[in-house]
Structures are given as C-alpha cells and as structure tokens.
Write an enzyme that holds these catalytic residues in place. Structure first.
Site, PDB file in Angstrom:
ATOM      1  CD  GLU A 258       2.369   5.668  -2.722  1.00  0.00           C
ATOM      2  OE1 GLU A 258       1.988   5.719  -1.548  1.00  0.00           O
ATOM      3  OE2 GLU A 258       2.376   4.627  -3.388  1.00  0.00           O
TER       4      GLU A 258
ATOM      5  NE  ARG B 105       4.749   2.348   0.823  1.00  0.00           N
ATOM      6  CZ  ARG B 105       5.032   1.448   1.778  1.00  0.00           C
ATOM      7  NH1 ARG B 105       6.290   1.146   2.076  1.00  0.00           N
ATOM      8  NH2 ARG B 105       4.077   0.808   2.389  1.00  0.00           N
TER       9      ARG B 105
ATOM     10  CB  SER C 140      -1.802   5.106  -1.153  1.00  0.00           C
ATOM     11  OG  SER C 140      -2.188   3.927  -0.517  1.00  0.00           O
TER      12      SER C 140
HETATM   13  C1  LIG Z   1      -4.328  -0.640  -6.658  1.00  0.00           C
HETATM   14  C2  LIG Z   1      -2.912  -0.303  -6.261  1.00  0.00           C
HETATM   15  C3  LIG Z   1      -2.434  -0.735  -5.032  1.00  0.00           C
HETATM   16  C4  LIG Z   1      -1.109  -0.443  -4.638  1.00  0.00           C
HETATM   17  N1  LIG Z   1      -0.680  -0.901  -3.420  1.00  0.00           N
HETATM   18  C5  LIG Z   1       0.595  -0.631  -3.024  1.00  0.00           C
HETATM   19  C6  LIG Z   1       1.070  -1.131  -1.768  1.00  0.00           C
HETATM   20  O1  LIG Z   1       0.364  -1.812  -1.021  1.00  0.00           O
HETATM   21  N2  LIG Z   1       2.345  -0.819  -1.410  1.00  0.00           N
HETATM   22  C7  LIG Z   1       3.167  -0.079  -2.208  1.00  0.00           C
HETATM   23  O2  LIG Z   1       4.323   0.138  -1.828  1.00  0.00           O
HETATM   24  N3  LIG Z   1       2.749   0.374  -3.415  1.00  0.00           N
HETATM   25  C8  LIG Z   1       1.490   0.125  -3.833  1.00  0.00           C
HETATM   26  N4  LIG Z   1       1.043   0.601  -5.054  1.00  0.00           N
HETATM   27  C9  LIG Z   1       1.942   1.410  -5.893  1.00  0.00           C
HETATM   28  C10 LIG Z   1       2.654   0.622  -7.016  1.00  0.00           C
HETATM   29  O3  LIG Z   1       2.056  -0.618  -7.203  1.00  0.00           O
HETATM   30  C11 LIG Z   1       4.147   0.427  -6.717  1.00  0.00           C
HETATM   31  O4  LIG Z   1       4.771   1.670  -6.524  1.00  0.00           O
HETATM   32  C12 LIG Z   1       4.858  -0.328  -7.835  1.00  0.00           C
HETATM   33  O5  LIG Z   1       6.141  -0.699  -7.410  1.00  0.00           O
HETATM   34  C13 LIG Z   1       4.967   0.489  -9.132  1.00  0.00           C
HETATM   35  O6  LIG Z   1       5.425  -0.386 -10.158  1.00  0.00           O
HETATM   36  P1  LIG Z   1       5.280  -0.004 -11.680  1.00  0.00           P
HETATM   37  O7  LIG Z   1       6.013  -1.038 -12.462  1.00  0.00           O
HETATM   38  O8  LIG Z   1       3.866   0.193 -12.026  1.00  0.00           O
HETATM   39  O9  LIG Z   1       6.093   1.378 -11.718  1.00  0.00           O
HETATM   40  P2  LIG Z   1       5.682   2.696 -12.517  1.00  0.00           P
HETATM   41  O10 LIG Z   1       4.435   3.250 -11.929  1.00  0.00           O
HETATM   42  O11 LIG Z   1       5.716   2.446 -13.969  1.00  0.00           O
HETATM   43  O12 LIG Z   1       6.888   3.655 -12.116  1.00  0.00           O
HETATM   44  C14 LIG Z   1       6.994   4.131 -10.792  1.00  0.00           C
HETATM   45  C15 LIG Z   1       8.353   4.821 -10.646  1.00  0.00           C
HETATM   46  O13 LIG Z   1       9.385   3.843 -10.749  1.00  0.00           O
HETATM   47  C16 LIG Z   1      10.271   4.181 -11.820  1.00  0.00           C
HETATM   48  N5  LIG Z   1      10.663   2.921 -12.469  1.00  0.00           N
HETATM   49  C17 LIG Z   1       9.838   1.973 -12.986  1.00  0.00           C
HETATM   50  N6  LIG Z   1      10.566   0.930 -13.436  1.00  0.00           N
HETATM   51  C18 LIG Z   1      11.871   1.240 -13.197  1.00  0.00           C
HETATM   52  C19 LIG Z   1      13.109   0.566 -13.426  1.00  0.00           C
HETATM   53  N7  LIG Z   1      13.165  -0.645 -13.989  1.00  0.00           N
HETATM   54  N8  LIG Z   1      14.244   1.188 -13.047  1.00  0.00           N
HETATM   55  C20 LIG Z   1      14.232   2.415 -12.474  1.00  0.00           C
HETATM   56  N9  LIG Z   1      13.088   3.086 -12.219  1.00  0.00           N
HETATM   57  C21 LIG Z   1      11.925   2.505 -12.578  1.00  0.00           C
HETATM   58  C22 LIG Z   1       9.500   5.105 -12.733  1.00  0.00           C
HETATM   59  O14 LIG Z   1      10.362   5.974 -13.428  1.00  0.00           O
HETATM   60  C23 LIG Z   1       8.643   5.858 -11.727  1.00  0.00           C
HETATM   61  O15 LIG Z   1       9.408   6.889 -11.151  1.00  0.00           O
HETATM   62  C24 LIG Z   1      -0.264   0.313  -5.489  1.00  0.00           C
HETATM   63  C25 LIG Z   1      -0.744   0.733  -6.742  1.00  0.00           C
HETATM   64  C26 LIG Z   1      -2.049   0.429  -7.123  1.00  0.00           C
HETATM   65  C27 LIG Z   1      -2.541   0.852  -8.482  1.00  0.00           C
END
Ligand SMILES: Cc1cc2nc3c(=O)[nH]c(=O)nc-3n(C[C@H](O)[C@H](O)[C@H](O)COP(=O)(O)OP(=O)(O)OC[C@H]3O[C@@H](n4cnc5c(N)ncnc54)[C@H](O)[C@@H]3O)c2cc1C
Length: 337
Positions: free
Chosen positions: A333, A174, A242
C-alpha cells in the site's frame, strides 16, 4: 505562469532537505531539494523550476502512506497550505472546503464537534486533506468518495488549475485518477458535502454494537478508541498503517485456503492480508530494526533506527512466504519515492 497568470518567484527551497520528520514510518531520508509549501503560487513556482531544470517533482503531505528511500533526487514539496471554510446555503448539504495541507483527522474532529456530522467514521486517519482523495481513504464502512463534492488541483502537465467533481476522480477502492496518474495533479483544496439529514453508518464490524440513535460525536469517539486499541501509534512506533492491500483472488484460489476471513467482491473473493501474514508466522517477526507489529500483522513498524532496506527486505520476505504457502501475491500500500 502562476495561478493568477503572473510568474511567481521560487521561495523556501532548501538543498539536502531532511524528510525524516515528514514520514510517519520515521525512516531517515533526504531529498536533493525540498520545500514546505504554504501557498499555491509557491507550489506553482517550484513545479515550474523543476520542469525548467529537468528535475523530478514530488508532492507529499504528512508522509503517512510513504516508504521513503534514503536519498530522493529532484524536488519534494511538502503541502502545508491551511484554511477551512464552510458554505451552508444549500438545504441538503453543508459544503466544507479545506486546503490541502490541513490535517485530515483535525478536519473530522472540527466538523463533528461543530455540529456538522458526516465524517465521523473516518476519524483518526493520519495525513493531510490533499492526500485523502489520492487513495480515496476509507475506514469503518465509509470512504472519502461518499462525502466528496469536488476538488481543485494544479495540473502539472498543462500548468493550470482544474476542478474535478466526483465522476472525474475515478474513485475506487483505495484508488483514484490522482493515484493512477501519479505525478500529474497536485490537489490544492477539497470540498466535502456533509448531509444535513444525516443518518449514522453503523453497519461495519465494531460499530454494530452502538445503538442506532448514536450521534456523530459518540461514533467518532468510538472509532478513535477502536483504532487506538488495534493499531500501534506511529508517534511511538513509526509505521505507515496497513502495509499490504487485502488481496482479491478467484473463488478457485480461495477454495484452496483453509481458514481465514473472506468477503464477496465483484472481481472474486477478498481475503484478509493480515490473516495470511499471521498464518505464515510473521506477527512480531523482526528484521534488524524493522518488525511486523505484534498487535496487527498488517502493520510494519520501525522499532527505532530502521532503514529503508530493512523494511523493504521484511516486506519481500512476507510477500515471498505468502506467495509460496498460499499462491497469493500481496501488493504494497505505501507508495515509494
Ligand atoms: C497508523 C496509520 C493508519 C492509517 N489508517 C488508514 C485508514 O484507516 N484508511 C486509509 O485509507 N488510509 C489509512 N492510512 C494511510 C494514510 O493515512 C492515508 O493514505 C493518507 O491519506 C495519507 O496522507 P498523507 O498526507 O500522509 O500523504 P503522503 O503519505 O504524504 O502521500 C501519499 C500519496 O499521496 C500523494 N499526495 C500527497 N499530498 C498530495 C496532494 N496534495 N496532491 C496530490 N498528491 C498528493 C503523494 O505523492 C503520495 O503518492 C493510515 C496510515 C497510518 C500511518
């Protein structure tokens, strides 16, 4: 300077930008300025404007790993660039390149259903392609790093594009350089290497019951079904997945804890955060409109109208209780802006 050397104009900037639809926790949040980014030049112009005005610059995707405060200063750029291309010239791998704003789960379903296996264990993870390398997303025995080829990023410090291969990314559990150096790079596109001689990854609990010859579509559907049965759907009950990392403790600390799953780890023993929280009696616990899911102790949910303060207070209460009872410190997280 723009990605092609020109000076692009700022477009799409909105004052008092509503971020409520842009976080899966569903918290009410507004940014001083925000923009939905559909092109690289637009991003470059926004970053340059933030720098010139001395404003903070944040990049988000779907907001599925965020805990947003009610008011965020500076500019928030929502990455919504689209596009997927496939290069199948290599005999060993199919290279799939997706723009940062593409849906991760959409990409997984697209590749698997188009006969390009490799990402099926990562089905159903919310969020965008651009955020996937940030915390090296992982699930069911596979992580992004296992299928990663390279990515293109905009370096905000040097105002230029940079290409990263796997070894440049510092991928760990992570974690990555994009998280460690938060705010420096914007991921623009990600290229994945999908194996042509694919073998299923079925070693993880929940997948072992599948027959060894299972195809990628079967595995993907199975993963989606398990996820749906375990996790609350954020569209029905806002959440950020999480909420705490599984803690890694010394063997001596692990010895003092009676019960619960434990896993070997290079730095000691990994414990289950969900078990520790459940053991402290928090499953289903409510604080105002925030609550610990009654389906999964690791997921904090918005029962409707929850505030940042309520979620943060609930997280603090959980951390304090786990520390006081087990001597273990939980780390959060979701990232906070
Ligand atoms: C129901 C649920 C289940 C999940 N299950 C998992 C799982 O099984 N495994 C897991 O690893 N994660 C899981 N997650 C967490 C999440 O889905 C991941 O971390 C995902 O990659 C976040 O993507 P996002 O586009 O929503 O990022 P955001 O939440 O919008 O941003 C997260 C971080 O990434 C940065 N960021 C976003 N886009 C960019 C970019 N283009 N360039 C640079 N930085 C950027 C942001 O600044 C922030 O720091 C889960 C979340 C939920 C709600």
């Amino acid at each position: 300077m723009g990605s092609d050397g020109s000076t692009p104009a700022v477009t799409g900037l909105v004052a008092d930008f509503d971020l409520t639809p842009w976080n899966t926790m569903g918290l009410a949040s507004r940014a001083a300025f925000g923009a939905v980014v559909t092109g690289v030049d637009q991003l470059v112009a926004l970053a340059a404007a933030a720098r010139a005005e001395g404003l903070a610059f944040h990049v988000i995707g779907q907001g599925s790993n965020l805990l947003l405060r009610p008011r965020i200063e500076g500019i928030v750029a929502v990455m919504a660039t689209r596009g997927v291309s496939v290069d199948d010239r290599s005999p060993d791998t199919t290279l799939v390149t997706a723009q940062a704003g593409e849906s991760w789960s959409g990409l997984v379903e697209h590749t698997v259903t188009q006969g390009m296996p490799g990402l099926e264990n990562l089905a159903g993870i919310p969020g965008t392609v651009g955020a996937a390398p940030v915390q090296n997303i992982g699930a069911y025995g596979l992580e992004l790093a296992d299928r990663f080829h390279s990515l293109l990023a905009w370096d905000l410090a040097e105002a230029r594009t940079r290409r990263f291969d796997g070894s440049d990314c510092g991928f760990a559990y992570r974690n990555s350089v994009f998280k460690a150096e938060a705010g420096r790079y914007v991921v623009l596109e990600v290229t994945l290497a999908l194996p042509r001689r694919w073998t299923p990854v079925l070693g993880y609990a929940g997948l072992r019951e599948l027959p060894p010859g299972s195809d990628a579509l079967t595995i993907m559907r199975h993963v989606l079904a398990i996820r749906a049965s375990k996790l609350p759907d954020w569209r029905q009950q806002g959440n950020a997945g999480s909420f705490f990392h599984n803690p890694v403790v010394t063997p001596a600390v692990a010895e003092t804890i009676d019960g619960g799953p434990r896993f070997p780890h290079p730095d000691g023993v990994k414990l289950s955060a969900a078990w520790l929280i459940d053991a402290c009696g928090f499953k289903g616990h409510r604080l105002g409109s925030a609550a610990v899911s009654d389906r999964h102790a690791l997921v904090l949910v918005n029962r409707g109208g929850a505030t940042y303060a309520e979620v943060a207070a609930l997280a603090t209460a959980i951390r304090d209780a786990v520390r006081s009872r087990f001597g273990v410190t939980l780390t959060q997280e979701p990232l906070e802006f």
